[in-house]
Design an enzyme around this catalytic site. Structure first.
Site, PDB file in Angstrom:
ATOM      1  N   GLU A 110      40.446  41.513  37.072  1.00 59.76           N
ATOM      2  CA  GLU A 110      40.686  42.984  37.706  1.00 59.76           C
ATOM      3  C   GLU A 110      39.529  43.990  37.487  1.00 59.76           C
ATOM      4  O   GLU A 110      39.108  44.614  38.339  1.00 59.76           O
ATOM      5  CB  GLU A 110      41.777  43.536  36.533  1.00 59.76           C
ATOM      6  CG  GLU A 110      41.965  45.017  36.909  1.00 59.76           C
ATOM      7  CD  GLU A 110      43.108  45.597  36.486  1.00 59.76           C
ATOM      8  OE1 GLU A 110      43.323  46.786  35.577  1.00 59.76           O
ATOM      9  OE2 GLU A 110      44.011  44.571  35.508  1.00 59.76           O
ATOM     10  N   ASP A 111      38.497  43.495  36.362  1.00 56.70           N
ATOM     11  CA  ASP A 111      37.351  44.577  36.048  1.00 56.70           C
ATOM     12  C   ASP A 111      35.925  43.997  36.104  1.00 56.70           C
ATOM     13  O   ASP A 111      34.904  44.449  35.876  1.00 56.70           O
ATOM     14  CB  ASP A 111      37.772  45.232  34.715  1.00 56.70           C
ATOM     15  CG  ASP A 111      38.932  45.847  34.475  1.00 56.70           C
ATOM     16  OD1 ASP A 111      39.182  46.468  35.510  1.00 56.70           O
ATOM     17  OD2 ASP A 111      39.431  45.786  33.246  1.00 56.70           O
TER      18      ASP A 111
END
Length: 743
Positions: A111-112
């Site tokens: 996600e990051d």
């Protein structure tokens, strides 16, 4: 050489680095690879539950997470890597398996960071990749305002295949809530409300009570800081004072169990803040005799927990409790024999002490306690659990797919709109209580508390719900709106042939399950009022126009002789149907009530001096919804009689408006049905169909005197004692002189 006490090891002569190298050398000597210092606390917590766990994958996952998140910071100012470490520590303390911990360390990488899901699958396997993908949020750039609802949909669908997805999400939210003070006030309120409405109910349904309790307290502190502080002050004051009730009673109970030969561990379980606040509100609502509010009692601050080794020991403890102290009626609950829907098992009771204080006691085995605290986490890998060759006969849990999750997976597919999905989800989670109903065939139905018979019908299948015409609960016919209770025995009565009648709009008023509501709404949208049950639209995809009602339908079926246009209504006591001989009686408002000539109520009015009004049937006319008629079936009582009778009636294309079953007397039983006839001519066929049901020996319409009281069971065609216009006895038809038709 003098001999004295052994000298203390000279730890001070070694540096911290030397000790670290020595520790790693010791690990290598035992064949175990060293682990990074940052995850050493996680390893220690993990080994308490899984002593033989392989840590190599865990170390690799940490190194990838550390490298991927390098340079990223949290709003608290801490390095971002502290978050996956804290989440993994929570899971390790809960007892999660190694695969879950590996996925937890990596849960934010896709996600990051630049790490891809394919890379995770290649380096750590498809199982870890599935868990990471399940908790990865959807991008707001792609989904906009629908990102959060669709993310939860994605997580819940993934949870249907592997419950560990939601376990990781709950641990992730718990750590975020622990650090929520670093967020903006508006963000704190928004996150706390989502946690309250969705995450806390999910933690409850998965049985992870330790996470649920802490989330509740943090949400309480965030949304209601003043009440939280006030309740906390009450708890702190109690903790500062000596405990003169619960701990002494725990010691006394432990001594009593030891004398009885029951090995048990007795402890005091303090209530967490939200639980104590609920008790405080309950006490405040109950006023004393002088009108002042009640304060908290010493026993309100906690409960006793008794942990034993075997299931049988639970009931042995219960016996000692109820023998040595006075049990309170209605306070005993057995969740060992009948576990809650969220895997919880325990015995609950409350006893009164000599001083009048009431103490609540929980009794459970060690395994039950572990499951009560950590829910599905205590059950380990759901795939291994499902593949076990032999299941524990005392294990009444369903870790892979609890009933509520199965229901969710069914209805969420029918709710593509994100806003509708979100509102339905929060409504479904708003009540975390669940009941179990038992079908007459021996199956079980898991339903939310307050669910109706309609909910149960649709849980058995959408077609069953659409064909539902009635229900029997604990052997008695009930309205479809009846709310089911835990342990009820249920039979859903359905149409057996033809196109389903479909649900009525009022069903939406008492359905509780999203699946039932969505199915009813779909049917009503596809079958608007006045449209035929089965519509075949014309070319071009346009809906077909509603079929016109039959000639004469919707007009008054009877008229007052000499007073055309006068208001009339058919009496419900005798349900007249053409060609019954009928008589009218004037009622309030100038209308005329039409009774059958042999109706007992009509005869009473005649005897009281009420003058009759001459009425006559209008050929071909009828009410818009058909004629309503009541018929009575006398039968020998047997299993499935009610189901066979309702099936016979519905098989003639007739709707059952209401039904009543009298208690059996001398092996005989009497059923009364009020049916809605599409036409008056359908009544003889319905009565013949009922008479063909095995065990039925009399079918008649209610009148002054039931034929069963005078006629025999054989082929007696006598009309003696027959009050209605027509009746069927044995296998023959009987008519009054006023009827010129034959069956």
């Amino acid at each position: 050489m003098s001999v004295g006490l052994p000298s203390r090891p000279q730890v001070g002569r070694f540096s911290r680095a030397a000790l670290g190298r020595a520790g790693r050398a010791a690990l290598l000597a035992t064949g175990r690879a060293p682990v990074p210092d940052a995850i050493e606390p996680i390893v220690q917590a993990h080994r308490q539950h899984h002593p033989q766990a392989d840590l190599a994958l865990l170390s690799r996952a940490y190194r990838l997470a550390q490298e991927s998140h390098r340079g990223q910071m949290r709003k608290s100012g801490e390095p971002f890597i502290t978050h996956p470490l804290a989440v993994t520590m929570i899971l390790a303390q809960l007892g999660a398996d190694s695969t879950t911990l590996v996925a937890s360390l990596l849960h934010d990488t896709v996600e990051d960071t630049d790490v891809t899901l394919a890379q995770v699958a290649e380096d750590f396997g498809p199982e870890v990749a599935y868990l990471v993908d399940g908790v990865t949020k959807l991008e707001k750039v792609d989904f906009g305002a629908a990102a959060e609802p669709e993310t939860f949909r994605k997580m819940l669908v993934a949870t249907g295949d592997d419950v560990r997805v939601m376990v990781i999400k709950l641990a992730d939210r718990l750590h975020n809530m622990r650090t929520i003070r670093h967020m903006k006030p508006a963000s704190q309120v928004r996150i706390a409300k989502v946690t309250r409405d969705v995450l806390i109910p999910l933690a409850e349904r998965l049985g992870i009570q330790v996470v649920k309790a802490e989330l509740e307290d943090i949400v309480f502190a965030t949304l209601h800081p003043e009440e939280y502080a006030r309740t906390g002050a009450v708890a702190a004051a109690h903790e500062a004072a000596p405990d003169e009730l619960l701990r002494p009673f725990a010691v006394e109970l432990g001594r009593q169990l030891a004398e009885a030969g029951v090995a048990a561990e007795v402890t005091v379980r303090p209530r967490h803040c939200v639980s104590l606040h609920r008790v405080l509100l309950k006490r405040s609502a109950a006023l004393r005799e002088d009108g002042t509010e009640q304060g908290l009692l010493p026993a309100d601050f906690g409960r006793l927990l008794v942990v034993v080794e075997e299931n049988a020991d639970c009931y042995a403890v219960l016996g000692e409790l109820h023998t040595c102290w006075t049990p309170l009626p209605g306070e005993f609950k057995d969740f060992v024999a009948a576990p809650k829907f969220n895997l919880y098992q325990s015995l609950h009771t409350a006893v009164a002490l000599p001083g009048g204080e009431v103490v609540e006691v929980l009794v459970r085995t060690r395994r039950m306690h572990r499951v009560a605290e950590t829910g599905v986490v205590a059950l380990g890998d759901p795939h291994q659990h499902a593949a076990a060759p032999e299941a524990d006969p005392e294990d009444r849990t369903d870790p892979a797919r609890p009933g509520w999750l199965s229901r969710f997976l069914e209805w969420q597919q029918e709710t593509p709109d994100p806003d509708a999905f979100w509102s339905t989800l929060t409504a479904d989670l708003s009540d975390d209580r669940e009941i179990t109903a038992v079908t007459e065939g021996g199956g079980t139905l898991q339903l939310p508390a307050g669910a109706s018979c309609v909910d149960a019908a649709y849980l058995l299948g959408e077609e069953t719900g659409h064909r539902c015409i009635g229900a029997r609960v604990n052997g008695r016919l009930v309205a479809l709106s009846t709310s089911l209770k835990d342990g009820d025995m249920l039979a859903v009565l359905t149409e057996s042939t033809g196109e389903p009648t479909g649900p009525a709009p009022e069903w939406l008023e008492y359905v509780r399950t999203p699946g039932a509501r969505l199915a009813i709404e779909r049917w009503l949208a596809a079958h608007p009022a006045g449209a035929p049950a089965v519509a075949t639209g014309p070319s071009g995809g346009q809906p077909a126009p509603a079929a016109p009602p039959p000639a004469g339908r919707g007009t008054l079926p009877v008229e007052v002789v000499g007073r055309p246009g006068a208001a009339v209504r058919l009496a419900r006591c005798c349900t007249p149907v053409p060609p019954d001989a009928v008589t009218g009686f004037a009622i309030r408002g100038g209308a005329v009530a039409v009774h059958r000539s042999d109706c007992a109520a009509g005869r009473e009015m005649l005897a009281a001096g009420r003058g009759p009004v001459e009425v006559a049937w209008i050929p071909g006319a009828g009410p818009a919804d058909g004629f309503r008629a009541t018929l009575v079936a006398e039968a020998l009582n047997r299993p499935r009689l009610l189901a066979d009778l309702t099936a016979a009636i519905s098989g003639e294309g007739v709707s059952i408006f209401s039904a009543e079953v009298e208690p059996p007397r001398q092996l005989r039983v009497r059923h009364s049905y009020t049916v809605e006839l599409p036409a008056a001519e359908a009544l003889p066929a319905v009565m013949r169909a009922v008479l063909r049901v095995s065990g039925v020996y009399d079918v008649y319409r209610p009148g002054e005197q039931p034929p069963g009281d005078t006629a025999t069971n054989g082929d007696d065609a006598s009309t003696e004692g027959v009050g209605p216009s027509w009746g069927i006895h044995g296998r023959s038809a009987v008519f009054s002189e006023s009827s010129s038709r034959s069956i």
